[in-house]
Design a protein around this motif. Structure first.
Motif, PDB file in Angstrom:
ATOM      1  N   VAL A   9       0.860  -1.177   0.000  1.00 40.66           N
ATOM      2  CA  VAL A   9       0.000   0.000   0.000  1.00 40.66           C
ATOM      3  C   VAL A   9       0.898   1.230   0.000  1.00 40.66           C
ATOM      4  O   VAL A   9       1.841   1.320   0.785  1.00 40.66           O
ATOM      5  CB  VAL A   9      -0.905   0.013   1.261  1.00 40.66           C
ATOM      6  CG1 VAL A   9      -1.731   1.283   1.324  1.00 40.66           C
ATOM      7  CG2 VAL A   9      -1.790  -1.219   1.292  1.00 40.66           C
ATOM      8  N   TRP A  10       0.603   2.160  -0.896  1.00 42.36           N
ATOM      9  CA  TRP A  10       1.329   3.424  -0.975  1.00 42.36           C
ATOM     10  C   TRP A  10       0.451   4.493  -0.336  1.00 42.36           C
ATOM     11  O   TRP A  10      -0.700   4.657  -0.721  1.00 42.36           O
ATOM     12  CB  TRP A  10       1.601   3.788  -2.431  1.00 42.36           C
ATOM     13  CG  TRP A  10       2.478   2.805  -3.123  1.00 42.36           C
ATOM     14  CD1 TRP A  10       2.121   1.568  -3.598  1.00 42.36           C
ATOM     15  CD2 TRP A  10       3.861   2.945  -3.401  1.00 42.36           C
ATOM     16  NE1 TRP A  10       3.197   0.950  -4.162  1.00 42.36           N
ATOM     17  CE2 TRP A  10       4.284   1.773  -4.060  1.00 42.36           C
ATOM     18  CE3 TRP A  10       4.784   3.957  -3.175  1.00 42.36           C
ATOM     19  CZ2 TRP A  10       5.593   1.582  -4.482  1.00 42.36           C
ATOM     20  CZ3 TRP A  10       6.089   3.769  -3.595  1.00 42.36           C
ATOM     21  CH2 TRP A  10       6.480   2.601  -4.239  1.00 42.36           C
ATOM     22  N   GLN A  11       1.008   5.206   0.636  1.00 40.07           N
ATOM     23  CA  GLN A  11       0.256   6.241   1.339  1.00 40.07           C
ATOM     24  C   GLN A  11       1.003   7.565   1.259  1.00 40.07           C
ATOM     25  O   GLN A  11       2.214   7.609   1.461  1.00 40.07           O
ATOM     26  CB  GLN A  11       0.054   5.868   2.802  1.00 40.07           C
ATOM     27  CG  GLN A  11      -0.790   4.631   3.003  1.00 40.07           C
ATOM     28  CD  GLN A  11      -0.916   4.267   4.469  1.00 40.07           C
ATOM     29  OE1 GLN A  11       0.065   4.285   5.192  1.00 40.07           O
ATOM     30  NE2 GLN A  11      -2.126   3.930   4.888  1.00 40.07           N
ATOM     31  N   SER A  12       0.248   8.628   0.969  1.00 38.60           N
ATOM     32  CA  SER A  12       0.814   9.971   0.948  1.00 38.60           C
ATOM     33  C   SER A  12       0.712  10.549   2.352  1.00 38.60           C
ATOM     34  O   SER A  12      -0.372  10.593   2.934  1.00 38.60           O
ATOM     35  CB  SER A  12       0.039  10.835  -0.041  1.00 38.60           C
ATOM     36  OG  SER A  12       0.533  12.153  -0.022  1.00 38.60           O
ATOM     37  N   ARG A  13       1.833  10.955   2.898  1.00 36.86           N
ATOM     38  CA  ARG A  13       1.872  11.557   4.229  1.00 36.86           C
ATOM     39  C   ARG A  13       2.555  12.910   4.139  1.00 36.86           C
ATOM     40  O   ARG A  13       3.235  13.210   3.156  1.00 36.86           O
ATOM     41  CB  ARG A  13       2.673  10.653   5.196  1.00 36.86           C
ATOM     42  CG  ARG A  13       2.100   9.267   5.394  1.00 36.86           C
ATOM     43  CD  ARG A  13       0.988   9.318   6.432  1.00 36.86           C
ATOM     44  NE  ARG A  13       0.318   8.063   6.598  1.00 36.86           N
ATOM     45  CZ  ARG A  13       0.688   7.087   7.427  1.00 36.86           C
ATOM     46  NH1 ARG A  13       1.760   7.228   8.158  1.00 36.86           N
ATOM     47  NH2 ARG A  13      -0.017   5.978   7.508  1.00 36.86           N
ATOM     48  N   GLU A  14       2.400  13.697   5.154  1.00 35.48           N
ATOM     49  CA  GLU A  14       3.026  15.014   5.173  1.00 35.48           C
ATOM     50  C   GLU A  14       4.539  14.907   4.974  1.00 35.48           C
ATOM     51  O   GLU A  14       5.134  15.709   4.263  1.00 35.48           O
ATOM     52  CB  GLU A  14       2.721  15.709   6.508  1.00 35.48           C
ATOM     53  CG  GLU A  14       3.159  17.150   6.548  1.00 35.48           C
ATOM     54  CD  GLU A  14       2.707  17.845   7.815  1.00 35.48           C
ATOM     55  OE1 GLU A  14       3.569  18.420   8.486  1.00 35.48           O
ATOM     56  OE2 GLU A  14       1.493  17.787   8.107  1.00 35.48           O
ATOM     57  N   GLU A  15       5.145  13.886   5.557  1.00 42.44           N
ATOM     58  CA  GLU A  15       6.591  13.723   5.463  1.00 42.44           C
ATOM     59  C   GLU A  15       7.046  13.031   4.184  1.00 42.44           C
ATOM     60  O   GLU A  15       8.226  12.925   3.913  1.00 42.44           O
ATOM     61  CB  GLU A  15       7.140  12.978   6.688  1.00 42.44           C
ATOM     62  CG  GLU A  15       6.671  11.541   6.818  1.00 42.44           C
ATOM     63  CD  GLU A  15       5.352  11.358   7.549  1.00 42.44           C
ATOM     64  OE1 GLU A  15       5.055  10.213   7.901  1.00 42.44           O
ATOM     65  OE2 GLU A  15       4.621  12.344   7.766  1.00 42.44           O
TER      66      GLU A  15
END
Length: 100
Positions: A39-45
């Motif tokens: 799973v690829w997740q976009s996070r602030e970092e």
């Protein structure tokens, strides 16, 4: 591939097709095998990649107290049936096309 010694990070290059290789150390550590999903997740970092929880969808198919071995057996049987269904559809569609 390069390694950052300060933490457990590694870098790899993205191919022209947008593919990346998960470093062997991470595949081994997290039990990733060919065919597994991540799973690829976009996070602030930045981007976070994690192993997909294969049992989450499977839990809808069997009772919660089903053993991991039985869950895997059910998943394999369902996969076999889906593949057979796909083959049947393909055969029927090709058969219909050749009769026209």
């Amino acid at each position: 591939m390069s390694t950052d010694n300060e933490s457990e990070t590694e870098t790899t290059r993205i191919t022209r097709k947008g593919q990346v290789t998960i470093p062997k150390e991470f595949r081994d550590e997290f039990g990733l095998e060919p065919g597994d999903e991540v799973v690829w997740q976009s996070r602030e970092e930045g981007i976070v990649v994690r192993k997909a929880n294969r049992s989450s969808a499977r839990g809808m198919l069997v009772p919660d107290d089903t053993s991991p071995e039985k869950r895997e057996e059910v998943a394999e049987e369902l996969e076999r049936r889906v593949e057979q269904h796909r083959e049947d559809i393909e055969t029927n569609l090709l058969g219909e096309e050749s009769d026209s």
